[in-house]
Design an enzyme around this catalytic site. Structure first.
Site, short mmCIF file in Angstrom:
data_model
loop_
_atom_site.label_atom_id
_atom_site.label_comp_id
_atom_site.label_asym_id
_atom_site.label_seq_id
_atom_site.Cartn_x
_atom_site.Cartn_y
_atom_site.Cartn_z
N SER A 15 18.27 2.03 11.04
CA SER A 15 17.79 0.68 11.34
C SER A 15 18.92 -0.32 11.52
O SER A 15 18.98 -1.04 12.52
CB SER A 15 16.85 0.21 10.22
OG SER A 15 15.76 1.10 10.09
N GLY A 16 19.82 -0.39 10.56
CA GLY A 16 20.91 -1.37 10.63
C GLY A 16 21.88 -1.08 11.75
O GLY A 16 22.31 -1.99 12.48
N CYS A 43 14.26 5.81 7.68
CA CYS A 43 12.94 5.19 7.79
C CYS A 43 12.04 5.93 8.77
O CYS A 43 10.91 6.31 8.45
CB CYS A 43 13.07 3.73 8.19
SG CYS A 43 11.48 2.91 8.41
N CYS A 48 9.95 5.56 5.59
CA CYS A 48 8.81 4.67 5.77
C CYS A 48 7.71 5.21 6.67
O CYS A 48 6.53 5.18 6.31
CB CYS A 48 9.25 3.33 6.36
SG CYS A 48 10.92 2.82 5.98
N LYS A 51 5.98 8.58 5.50
CA LYS A 51 5.35 8.26 4.21
C LYS A 51 4.06 7.49 4.42
O LYS A 51 3.02 7.79 3.79
CB LYS A 51 6.32 7.43 3.37
CG LYS A 51 5.72 6.88 2.09
CD LYS A 51 6.69 5.95 1.42
CE LYS A 51 6.90 4.68 2.22
NZ LYS A 51 7.86 3.75 1.56
N GLY A 175 10.61 8.04 -11.54
CA GLY A 175 9.69 6.96 -11.86
C GLY A 175 9.82 5.76 -10.95
O GLY A 175 9.26 4.70 -11.24
N TYR A 177 9.65 3.96 -6.87
CA TYR A 177 8.56 3.84 -5.91
C TYR A 177 8.41 5.08 -5.04
O TYR A 177 7.29 5.45 -4.67
CB TYR A 177 8.72 2.58 -5.06
CG TYR A 177 9.80 2.63 -4.01
CD1 TYR A 177 9.51 3.04 -2.72
CD2 TYR A 177 11.11 2.25 -4.29
CE1 TYR A 177 10.49 3.09 -1.73
CE2 TYR A 177 12.09 2.29 -3.33
CZ TYR A 177 11.79 2.71 -2.05
OH TYR A 177 12.76 2.77 -1.09
N GLU A 181 4.96 7.10 -4.91
CA GLU A 181 4.26 7.28 -3.63
C GLU A 181 3.99 8.75 -3.36
O GLU A 181 2.88 9.13 -2.96
CB GLU A 181 5.09 6.68 -2.50
CG GLU A 181 5.14 5.16 -2.52
CD GLU A 181 6.13 4.58 -1.53
OE1 GLU A 181 5.92 3.42 -1.11
OE2 GLU A 181 7.10 5.27 -1.15
N ARG A 204 10.56 0.78 -12.80
CA ARG A 204 11.52 -0.18 -13.35
C ARG A 204 11.97 -1.17 -12.28
O ARG A 204 12.21 -0.81 -11.14
CB ARG A 204 12.73 0.59 -13.91
CG ARG A 204 13.77 -0.28 -14.62
CD ARG A 204 14.75 0.61 -15.37
NE ARG A 204 15.42 1.55 -14.47
CZ ARG A 204 16.55 1.30 -13.83
NH1 ARG A 204 17.14 0.12 -13.96
NH2 ARG A 204 17.10 2.21 -13.05
N THR A 310 14.18 -1.37 5.08
CA THR A 310 14.44 -1.34 6.52
C THR A 310 14.58 -2.74 7.14
O THR A 310 15.54 -3.00 7.88
CB THR A 310 13.33 -0.55 7.24
OG1 THR A 310 13.42 0.82 6.85
CG2 THR A 310 13.46 -0.66 8.75
N HIS A 435 -13.90 -15.71 2.76
CA HIS A 435 -14.84 -15.06 1.85
C HIS A 435 -15.79 -14.13 2.61
O HIS A 435 -16.25 -14.48 3.70
CB HIS A 435 -15.67 -16.14 1.12
CG HIS A 435 -16.60 -15.60 0.10
ND1 HIS A 435 -16.15 -15.13 -1.11
CD2 HIS A 435 -17.94 -15.41 0.12
CE1 HIS A 435 -17.18 -14.71 -1.82
NE2 HIS A 435 -18.29 -14.86 -1.08
N GLU A 440 -8.54 -13.88 -1.00
CA GLU A 440 -8.92 -15.26 -1.35
C GLU A 440 -8.67 -15.55 -2.82
O GLU A 440 -8.57 -16.72 -3.22
CB GLU A 440 -10.39 -15.53 -1.01
CG GLU A 440 -11.40 -14.80 -1.89
CD GLU A 440 -12.84 -15.19 -1.60
OE1 GLU A 440 -13.09 -16.39 -1.39
OE2 GLU A 440 -13.68 -14.28 -1.56
#
Length: 451
Positions: A15-16, A43, A48, A51, A175, A177, A181, A204, A310, A435, A440
């Site tokens: 990406s970068g 990614c 990303c 996943k 532990g 993300y 996932e 964490r 990303t 609503h 909301e």
């Protein structure tokens, strides 16, 4: 005429690197980009994109179950891993082609192969040495090894999406993300999943209430989330893998997934041939202009160890190209960057956790809401949603927004704009909600939970 073949030599087409290279070429620079694995980086290929596709797939099992409460006859759907995997492969191949065409059309010189820095102005790829005025390191991160006997038997995110067959019993180690996932995806697709984490509570760095709430929801969905436990040894057997744990027990699994963090991908890069420095964790050190200690070498993205996201790498690549070749110098604003975790259920978060907000601002107000989403009044699911706002008392500015629940990432993105603009709690309160929606709730919270 410049003494160099290129004005910028980018190592890594993630990406970068792609953003920096493409924009620099658009500003008139002569740019080369070297990549030895796949277009689009982590990614697009092993992060990303696959996943999120697999997370979509994992949600269908719940959707099939929930549909019965809305009058749809229950069927007995079956899951075919090979269909998901192969469709994913086709989509990633399509994206790889888009990246390659985009770079070629932008005027960049694309070089397939592993690049090694020879010195501050020379890079070698496949035996050919190229001269360049500047070098950009954009090589991203790499999965960390488990570091125990038998680690070679564990797969990482690099292999996860292309397993030849779907495992029935899986151990996910970690532990963070990524581990969370993966555990949710595997559980949703039908595997029996055990997730172990060596600490007291997983995720964490996220807000404590979010971590506690998510842990409860994950367990309700069937993941055997076990904390204060780690792996000591993995042994291959005829039936799979025997895994030994720090509590002295041993269990058998069909697959072990290691998701214990990532390290900067700089092995064999040749940075020792420059003045580039690294911190104790191996990340490349840069200043606010992403320039290293070597004036002609720059770095952006995960390899510098900032917010490893990303969109952040894209922003850094864009800033660098503008500063170097467009006389447009500005700073990337890292405040209130929205983050989503595609766990089951999702997490969306912006700004400060309650713990960090207390330390940074002192006097804060906390607003919370927990409820059963309207959908589940008929679906029969016991999934609950959690929402939280953190407000600086002195200014009334909303400095933290957190959610655990369906489409949390989609919801958080919209609120990120408001928080970036400095929205106050009073502005939230006077905004009329849509609503009935879960979103909301963020504009109807009136009672302070604590301050």
């Amino acid at each position: 005429m410049s003494e160099y073949q290129f004005d910028l030599f980018v190592i890594g087409a993630g990406s970068g690197g792609v953003r920096a290279g493409r924009m620099s070429a658009g500003f008139g620079a002569r740019v080369a980009i070297a990549e030895d694995r796949y277009m689009g980086g982590t990614c697009v290929n092993v992060g990303c994109v696959p996943k999120k596709l697999y997370a979509y797939a994992a949600h269908y099992q719940e959707d099939f179950h929930d549909a019965a409460g809305f009058g749809w006859s229950k069927q007995s759907p079956t899951f075919d891993w090979s269909v998901l995997r192969d469709n994913k492969v086709a989509e990633i191949s399509r994206l790889n082609g888009i990246y390659r065409n985009m770079l070629n059309n932008s005027g960049c010189t694309l070089i397939d192969g592993r690049a090694k820095i020879v010195d501050s102005h020379h890079v070698e790829v496949n035996g050919t040495v190229y001269s360049t005025e500047r070098i950009l390191i954009a090589t991203g991160g790499w999965p960390r090894d488990l570091g125990v006997e038998g680690s070679e038997y564990a797969i990482t995110s690099n292999e996860f999406f292309d397993l030849p067959s779907f495992p029935e019993r899986v151990l996910v180690v970690g532990g963070g993300y990524i581990a969370t996932e993966f555990a949710g995806i595997l559980n949703g697709l039908g595997a029996t999943v055990k997730q172990v984490y060596r600490g007291e509570l997983f995720m964490r760095g996220f807000d404590l209430n979010v971590r506690e709430f998510l842990a409860n929801e994950v367990k309700k969905k069937g993941v055997d989330l076990t904390v204060n436990l780690n792996v000591t040894k993995i042994s291959k057997t005829a039936a799979g893998y025997d895994v030994s744990f720090t509590d002295g027990t041993t269990e058998q699994f069909d697959q072990v997934v290691a998701a214990v963090g990532r390290v900067p991908n700089v092995a064999g890069l040749g940075i020792e041939n420059t003045k580039v420095t690294q911190n104790s964790a191996g990340y490349v050190q840069v200043n606010d202009s992403y320039q290293t200690e070597d004036p002609s070498v720059y770095a952006v993205g995960d390899v510098i160890g900032g917010m490893e996201l990303t969109p952040v790498a894209l922003a850094e690549g864009m800033k660098l190209a503008n500063e170097l070749f467009n006389s447009n110098n500005y700073d990337v604003d890292y405040e209130f960057i929205p983050t989503a975790v595609f766990s089951l259920p999702n997490v969306g978060t912006i700004g400060f956790s309650e713990e960090d907000a207390r330390e940074e601002f002192g006097d804060i107000k906390v607003f919370e809401s927990e409820f059963r989403a309207m959908k589940h009044t008929l679906s029969g699911s016991d999934e609950r949603t959690y929402m939280k706002l953190i407000v600086e008392t002195k200014t009334d500015r909303v400095i933290g927004l957190h959610m655990v629940g369906s489409e949390a990432g989609e919801i958080a993105q919209g609120f990120a704009v408001a928080m970036k603009a400095g929205a106050t709690k009073a502005m939230f309160d006077t905004t009329i909600g849509i609503h009935p929606t879960s979103a909301e709730e963020f504009v109807t919270m009136r009672s302070v939970t604590r301050n």
